[in-house]
Design a protein around this motif. Structure first.
Motif, PDB file in Angstrom:
ATOM      1  N   ASP A   3      20.040 -27.894  26.168  1.00 21.87           N
ATOM      2  CA  ASP A   3      20.368 -27.531  27.548  1.00 21.87           C
ATOM      3  C   ASP A   3      20.770 -28.764  28.361  1.00 21.87           C
ATOM      4  N   LYS A  27      26.503 -15.087  26.932  1.00 14.41           N
ATOM      5  CA  LYS A  27      25.161 -15.228  27.510  1.00 14.41           C
ATOM      6  C   LYS A  27      25.109 -14.606  28.900  1.00 14.41           C
ATOM      7  N   LYS A  47      16.465 -28.532  23.057  1.00 10.52           N
ATOM      8  CA  LYS A  47      16.867 -27.154  23.331  1.00 10.52           C
ATOM      9  C   LYS A  47      18.354 -27.014  23.610  1.00 10.52           C
ATOM     10  N   SER A  68      16.111 -24.430  30.288  1.00 11.31           N
ATOM     11  CA  SER A  68      15.532 -23.406  29.409  1.00 11.31           C
ATOM     12  C   SER A  68      14.366 -22.670  30.055  1.00 11.31           C
ATOM     13  N   TYR A  93      28.774 -28.295  31.211  1.00  9.72           N
ATOM     14  CA  TYR A  93      27.880 -27.157  30.979  1.00  9.72           C
ATOM     15  C   TYR A  93      28.292 -25.891  31.713  1.00  9.72           C
ATOM     16  N   GLU A 107      17.821 -21.218  33.356  1.00 10.88           N
ATOM     17  CA  GLU A 107      17.765 -21.162  31.888  1.00 10.88           C
ATOM     18  C   GLU A 107      18.757 -22.139  31.278  1.00 10.88           C
ATOM     19  N   GLN A 108      19.969 -22.225  31.851  1.00  8.58           N
ATOM     20  CA  GLN A 108      20.977 -23.146  31.328  1.00  8.58           C
ATOM     21  C   GLN A 108      20.610 -24.596  31.612  1.00  8.58           C
TER      22      GLN A 108
END
Length: 474
Positions: A252, A150, A250, A188, A137, A184-185
């Motif tokens: 993530d 992003k 989502k 979310s 990620y 957020e990563q």
């Protein structure tokens, strides 16, 4: 009766004397490194925490290196520790991960992260799983394929907001930005929907954590625990909500972890919650401190600002569409920017030490480090060594034009070394590179308050480094 009391007192004195002797002269199957164990129980902890108004290495380390050499023993927070600033020995030890040493955290960190390091070290697949997950990620491929735009959008949005303020405190603001983006990563997180700005609560979090661990209202350590609770509650709520709605995906980090819970027995809800808090802590604290120092250093050196501006303006001028986002190729071409980042990382040395625990006796020169002792590798002592870096306290990005990979392998360890080096290293450098790109191409800034650099022993900025940001155009 008097004889009984005299006998009891005598026994107590003998016991205390023996205990004190054993404290100052720990058992060892050989010769211990030179040094002092300090006072019983607290060791030399108070001396270790003494602040220093300089980028130089902590005075605790510097004084003892001068007195004892590059490897010495001490006691911190009740634990026997060998401190090493020997690049060759450190490099060797990092290559022996799992054979001679294992990961270890100070008790305050272990309690904060609620992780049983003994259990984790005993299960090598946990380390492997976590590292692969983080790289999936936040590693180079993820950055290249999807995270770069992003990141640029988030920095653009945040900096636009900063330009509307009369001034901002850089460490607090960058920590909040990085916290929000990383959260957020991971799960979310949407800061705009949050009742309070949790990211801003974590200013100088590591400094508070490294203070004397007294959990009394009003102390820095107490504030750390309170702020930690906010983040843990946030993550816990996100986890529970996702488990209540398994149909929601989502894409993530949390989605992946929840899917893996079906096959990985160690992935309990508690483990996941504190694992993600640990990832947040590792990102917002270290990157924001280094980024704040970088902004301060380049602000004080107009030639560096000019060099950065010229490089990034050239990138814009070479584009067909000047408003298009940064590409991976452009990021990799930022030679001078990478030099600025490396120099900032070298000087920052945010972590006071990289900790390991010996799993067997280790020989270093004529000394023996006993099994079960902590080993602290001090990045600042290595990265500020005048034998490797000329005028080591000077901010000189151009020095990196002539430094070979052989030198950096042993003398530049901002992300650790060996198999367990930080999996988020590329994320940290990309974030700083994109931030500098946006800053020098779209904005100008001036210092409102200087921000005195302090090591205590982590990197801090006194009363804060305040700047005013304004748009270059319009």
């Amino acid at each position: 009766m008097l004889n009984v009391w005299l006998s009891a007192i005598s026994l107590l004195v003998v016991f205390a004397t023996h205990w004190l002797y054993r404290w100052r002269n720990p058992k060892c199957n050989g010769k211990l490194p030179p040094g002092s164990m300090g006072f019983p129980l607290i060791g030399e902890t108070l001396n270790f925490l003494v602040s220093n108004k300089s980028l130089d290495m902590p005075p605790f380390i510097k004084k003892r290196m001068k007195k004892y050499g590059p490897v010495f023993r001490t006691s911190l927070a009740g634990r026997p520790v060998v401190v090493s600033s020997d690049p060759e020995f450190n490099y060797y030890v990092f290559q022996q991960e799992g054979k001679l040493v294992e990961r270890w955290y100070m008790d305050s960190f272990a309690k904060l992260l609620r992780q049983d390091t003994t259990r984790i070290n005993a299960h090598k697949n946990i380390h492997k799983y976590l590292r692969n997950l983080v790289l999936g990620y936040f590693g180079p491929e993820a950055l290249k394929d999807k995270m770069l735009p992003k990141l640029e959008d988030a920095i653009n949005e945040r900096m636009l907001g900063w330009s509307k303020l009369s001034s901002l405190e850089v460490k607090k603001s960058t920590a909040a930005m990085i916290f929000d983006f990383t959260a957020e990563q991971l799960f979310s997180y949407e800061p705009k929907k949050s009742k309070e700005n949790i990211g801003e609560s974590f200013t100088n979090f590591l400094q508070g954590l490294m203070s004397f661990p007294i959990n009394i209202p009003g102390t820095a350590y107490h504030r750390c625990l309170q702020n930690q609770k906010k983040a843990v509650d946030l993550i816990t709520n996100m986890l529970e909500e996702r488990k209540r709605n398994p149909e929601v995906h989502k894409g993530d980090f949390l989605d992946q972890v929840l899917a893996d819970m079906k096959t990985e027995s160690f992935l309990t809800e508690k483990f996941i919650t504190y694992m993600m808090f640990g990832l947040l802590l590792a990102s917002f604290e270290t990157i924001s401190s280094t980024l704040t120092l970088a902004i301060k250093l380049i602000t004080d050196d107009p030639k560096v600002v000019q060099g950065l501006t010229e490089e990034h303006e050239a990138i814009l001028n070479s584009r067909e569409d000047v408003n298009s986002g940064i590409t991976w190729k452009e990021y990799k071409s930022m030679t001078y920017t990478h030099n600025v980042i490396n120099e900032s990382l070298r000087l920052a040395s945010v972590a006071p030490g990289i900790l390991r625990r010996t799993i067997q006796d280790i020989q270093v020169n004529e000394y023996t480090i006993p099994k079960g002792w902590a080993l602290m590798v001090v990045p600042a002592a290595i990265q500020l060594d005048p034998n490797t870096y000329e005028d080591p306290l000077a901010f000189n990005p151009r020095r990196w034009q002539d430094i070979s990979a052989n030198v950096t392998a042993k003398n530049f360890i901002p992300f650790g070394a060996g198999m367990t080096s930080c999996a988020g290293a590329d994320f940290s450098k990309v974030l700083m590179g994109v931030f500098l790109h946006v800053l020098v191409t779209k904005y100008r800034w001036t210092t409102i308050k200087g921000g005195e650099v302090i090591r205590s022993p982590t990197l801090g900025f006194g009363d804060g480094f305040h700047i005013r940001v304004s748009a270059k155009h319009g």
